[in-house]
Write an enzyme that holds these catalytic residues in place. Structure first.
Site, short mmCIF file in Angstrom:
data_model
loop_
_atom_site.label_atom_id
_atom_site.label_comp_id
_atom_site.label_asym_id
_atom_site.label_seq_id
_atom_site.Cartn_x
_atom_site.Cartn_y
_atom_site.Cartn_z
N SER A 1 0.83 -1.21 0.00
CA SER A 1 0.00 0.00 0.00
C SER A 1 0.86 1.26 0.00
O SER A 1 1.85 1.35 0.74
CB SER A 1 -0.89 0.00 1.25
OG SER A 1 -1.54 1.23 1.39
N ASN B 1 10.11 7.23 5.38
CA ASN B 1 9.06 8.14 4.93
C ASN B 1 8.24 8.62 6.11
O ASN B 1 8.05 7.89 7.09
CB ASN B 1 8.16 7.47 3.88
CG ASN B 1 7.03 6.66 4.51
OD1 ASN B 1 6.01 7.21 4.90
ND2 ASN B 1 7.24 5.35 4.64
N LEU C 1 -0.17 10.18 5.57
CA LEU C 1 -1.53 9.86 5.13
C LEU C 1 -2.26 10.94 4.36
O LEU C 1 -3.45 11.16 4.57
CB LEU C 1 -2.39 9.53 6.36
CG LEU C 1 -2.44 8.09 6.82
CD1 LEU C 1 -3.05 8.04 8.22
CD2 LEU C 1 -3.31 7.28 5.88
N ASN D 1 -5.36 -0.83 7.93
CA ASN D 1 -4.04 -0.36 8.36
C ASN D 1 -4.17 -0.05 9.86
O ASN D 1 -4.74 0.97 10.23
CB ASN D 1 -3.64 0.87 7.56
CG ASN D 1 -2.22 1.30 7.83
OD1 ASN D 1 -1.65 0.92 8.85
ND2 ASN D 1 -1.66 2.10 6.95
N CYS E 1 -2.10 2.60 13.76
CA CYS E 1 -2.58 3.94 14.07
C CYS E 1 -3.04 4.01 15.52
O CYS E 1 -3.46 3.00 16.09
CB CYS E 1 -3.78 4.24 13.18
SG CYS E 1 -5.03 2.96 13.32
N GLY F 1 7.27 -3.14 -2.52
CA GLY F 1 6.95 -1.80 -2.05
C GLY F 1 7.96 -0.77 -2.51
O GLY F 1 7.89 -0.24 -3.63
N THR F 2 8.95 -0.54 -1.68
CA THR F 2 9.93 0.52 -1.94
C THR F 2 10.61 0.38 -3.30
O THR F 2 10.93 1.38 -3.94
CB THR F 2 10.97 0.52 -0.79
OG1 THR F 2 10.24 0.64 0.44
CG2 THR F 2 11.93 1.69 -0.90
O1 RRO Z 1 1.30 7.80 5.00
C1 RRO Z 1 2.28 7.39 5.65
O2 RRO Z 1 3.13 8.18 6.11
C2 RRO Z 1 2.52 5.97 5.91
C3 RRO Z 1 1.53 5.06 6.23
BR1 RRO Z 1 -0.30 5.47 6.27
C4 RRO Z 1 1.87 3.71 6.52
O3 RRO Z 1 1.06 2.84 6.82
N1 RRO Z 1 3.18 3.40 6.48
C5 RRO Z 1 4.14 4.29 6.19
O4 RRO Z 1 5.32 3.94 6.17
N2 RRO Z 1 3.79 5.58 5.87
#
Ligand code: RRO
Length: 309
Positions: A20, A72, A76, A130, A133, A267-268
């Site tokens: 994601s 990162n 969100l 996810n 949080c 991913g990355t």
């Molecule tokens: O948006 C983000 O900063 C972020 C999210 Br939602 C996540 O689940 N994992 C991540 O590394 N960055």
């Protein structure tokens, strides 16, 4: 070779998904045109996480490159549920693979709004929760506590018949316990790992580089760690596991399958090469053919041996 897998009731043509937030399919379609649809890198597409209301995200800088990885703190940014459904869903529905929508809330009520808001959308094949949080009601990170994870899944399960995949945070001592709680609460699969808590300093000022102060580490730097967590979780649950964390090659992907993942996510690596997923899939086919042991290497190895950490 038949590479198809069934994850959370979805029949996927092969076991390589995207992580994601690491592949913008709408921007990629603009850049590559319909060629993207002819050779779509992933067997299902997982959206960037959405929240009930729009968010602008964290202050810049949001990315820091580390040896063999990146941190990162995107924070969100998203259009919110209504904006996503109006503006993004029609384009994502044109992709040639099932769509998995990633959602995050800060309370059961927020998660419920998201799950109920997507429950009736036929474009959406499954939901990824996810859970990295905080729950504003308890102040706890949901995915760091089995009890919080269980109560969230129990609250959401009656709200949708769509498959639910719990995306686990790696920032825990015992990911297997959280995964078991997700399974008990009705999750159809788990995916892991999300990013590892990390920070970086401006070399001049020695103050945090990222606007938000800290973020999440991903990329090959975390692969051995992710592999260990996937191995633990695969041994702890009966539901399918989607493994990820620094996968860059077919051999990397095969490793995650070998420790018990049913599918993997790139991913990355997609940031450097948007077609990395296609290459990983092709290399995985070659690696499996060479391994000569049928599509997948077998059940998870037993865990429980002592570790030095
Ligand atoms: O948006 C983000 O900063 C972020 C999210 Br939602 C996540 O689940 N994992 C991540 O590394 N960055």
């Amino acid at each position: 070779m038949d590479l198809s897998v069934e994850i959370a009731g979805l029949r996927l043509e092969h076991p390589v998904l995207n992580g994601s937030g690491t592949f913008d399919a709408i921007a990629a379609r603009r850049a590559f045109g319909d060629a993207l649809l002819d050779d779509f890198p992933f067997s299902a597409f997982v959206s960037k996480t959405i929240t009930p209301e729009p968010r602008v995200g964290n202050p810049p800088p949001r990315i820091f490159e580390t040896p063999s990885g990146m941190i990162n703190s995107i924070g969100l940014p998203n259009k919110g549920l209504a904006g996503f459904c109006d503006q993004d869903l029609p384009a994502l529905a044109e992709l040639p693979v099932p769509l998995i929508v990633s959602v995050m809330g800060t309370s059961h009520e927020e998660f419920l709004r998201l799950v109920e808001g997507l429950a009736g959308r036929q474009e959406v094949a499954a939901l990824e929760l996810n859970i990295s949080c905080p729950n504003v009601e308890s102040g706890l990170i949901v995915g760091q506590r089995p009890s919080e994870t269980l109560s969230l899944l129990r609250a959401l399960r009656p709200a949708t018949s769509k498959p639910m995949i719990a995306k686990l945070t790696p920032n825990v001592a015992d990911p297997g316990a959280v995964a078991r709680a997700a399974e008990e609460g009705g999750a159809d699969a788990v995916s892991l790992v999300n990013t590892l808590e990390a920070t970086a300093l401006d070399p001049g000022s020695r103050r945090p580089w990222l606007g938000a102060g800290q973020g999440g580490l991903s990329g090959p730097a975390i692969r051995p760690f992710a592999l260990a967590q996937v191995r633990q979780v695969a041994a702890a649950v009966s539901i399918p596991v989607i493994g990820m964390g620094g996968i860059e090659s077919g051999a990397d992907a095969l490793g995650f399958l070998a420790v018990g993942a049913s599918a993997v996510a790139v991913g990355t690596a997609s940031f450097r090469d948007p077609m990395a997923g296609s290459r990983v899939r092709a290399e995985l086919v070659a690696a499996l053919a060479e391994a000569g042991s049928g599509p997948f290497p077998g059940p998870p190895a037993a865990v429980g041996e002592s570790t030095s950490t």
